[in-house]
Design an enzyme around this catalytic site. Sequence first.
Site, short mmCIF file in Angstrom:
data_model
loop_
_atom_site.label_atom_id
_atom_site.label_comp_id
_atom_site.label_asym_id
_atom_site.label_seq_id
_atom_site.Cartn_x
_atom_site.Cartn_y
_atom_site.Cartn_z
N GLU A 121 37.00 45.26 43.95
CA GLU A 121 37.85 44.91 42.81
C GLU A 121 37.79 45.93 41.66
OE1 GLU A 121 37.13 40.81 41.80
OE2 GLU A 121 37.75 40.12 43.79
N GLU B 125 38.54 38.91 50.70
CA GLU B 125 38.08 37.69 50.05
C GLU B 125 39.29 36.80 49.83
OE1 GLU B 125 36.01 38.00 46.33
OE2 GLU B 125 34.80 39.72 46.99
#
Length: 503
Positions: A163, A282
């Site tokens: 991220e 995810e």
Amino acid sequence: MTEKRKYKLNCSDRAEFHNNAAYCIGTGRMNLALRHEYHKQLKKVQEDIGFSHIRGHGLFCDDMAVYHTYMEEGEEKTEYNFTYIDLVFDDYRALGLKPFVELGFMPEKLASGNQTVFYWKGNVTPPKDYGKWAELVSAVIGHWIERYGREEVAAWPFEVWNEPNLPGFWKDADEKEYFKLYEVTSRAVKSCDSRIRVGGPAICGVNDEHWLRSFLQFCSVNQVPLDFVTRHAYGTEAPEKDGHYQYQRLRTPEAFMEELRTSRSIIDSFKEYAGMEMHITEFNTSYTPLNPIHDTNLNAAYVARLLSELGDICASYSYWTFGDVFEEEGVSFTPFSGCFGLLANGGIPKPTYWSFVFFKKLGSCAIFKNEYAVITKDGKGGTRGVCWNIAEEQGDFTLTLEFSAELENGSYAVVQKLVDEETCNPLKAWVDLGTPANPSREELAVIKECALPRVKTGRFEVTEGRAGIEITLSSNGVCYFEITPINPKADRGFRVELIRGAR
């Protein structure tokens, strides 16, 4: 009042369904794998579901003790320690798991700054020396090749960082700096073996369309190695905090999926990347480990709907996470803390656990799929299905499934396994017991008994090639069913019609 919904099924039909639910599962940071409770939970998950890959953070964090420096003759030198990495990866492989390797975070002695993330303080700054970072990546992969074999390691996917479009996970969310990290890292990976597949950018939720386009443009222009694209996906809005907890509203499943379709279209807009695999490394409902939704039956029904569709767009989709031995926001105070796991601490299966168990049983040869169910055939004359009721906006309903004349005449067994708020709700059991922060052995046993699906069996005869079953789903219910041809083999003198309760 229960709504009736009737569907006619033809066993020769085909429906688009790519069942990759068990391809990958998420975990907390690598160091947690050294704990006994972690191992017990992962072992149970593998016995009941059997994921192929596992992905988690913190491979290079200092608690894994990989990266070290020392002074010799006035020069700083580097040495590596693979003790903990070997313990973790050996255990994964013994449980039938291949790593989906996330390369991060930054060892403190290699970091350019002191910004950290999470309770366990993973460093999220760029390396102060990209050459030494590349050497670290190459050294670890080289060690794995030596320990596990070149063919084995060449089959592992590698992802660069986590991220980076969020400033909490990458200093200043610096796009240009991440692109540099990705290029250096991907070339280091390929230098070990050109067959190893590497990808990124592992973005999530903020300015992600711009990031994805810019990343693909960078890789294209600079001919940077890229074998697949990764991103994350969560189904909730901004949280509202109350004490230890955070609460969020769910987006619709349609909105969740549309976000991924947008990413798919961006990838396909680049001629050289059209059709390239997209991995969701995810996904879950909420992105905070403090949201009680993760422990609910609503979570199970919502995730079941996603599992029916995600494979149509994505090469894989990794649920975050398998268990609640997890410390991003600190150690949980209670067994039901809103953490991400399929299993609560103490080995308690949450309702969503069964959504994955059920989808693993489905196989992938679908004859029917809509927003409430997916049904497959097993190649042995039987059919299997999963249906769900996301009841935020609707009440109970009954599905009537009528099978066409393709069913052969004979006897069929029907098994239904139901997970709903009345029959499989360990969270409710825990609340009813007074929300014990540290359940006794007896309390834990009761909660586990309340965490099992209700199993119902039946039987019918097909005499004219037609048959049907009804499944009633209450709020946030998920049901697995299978219809299997049988050949009764009771021994001499066994008469069912004379036995009360067996008719």
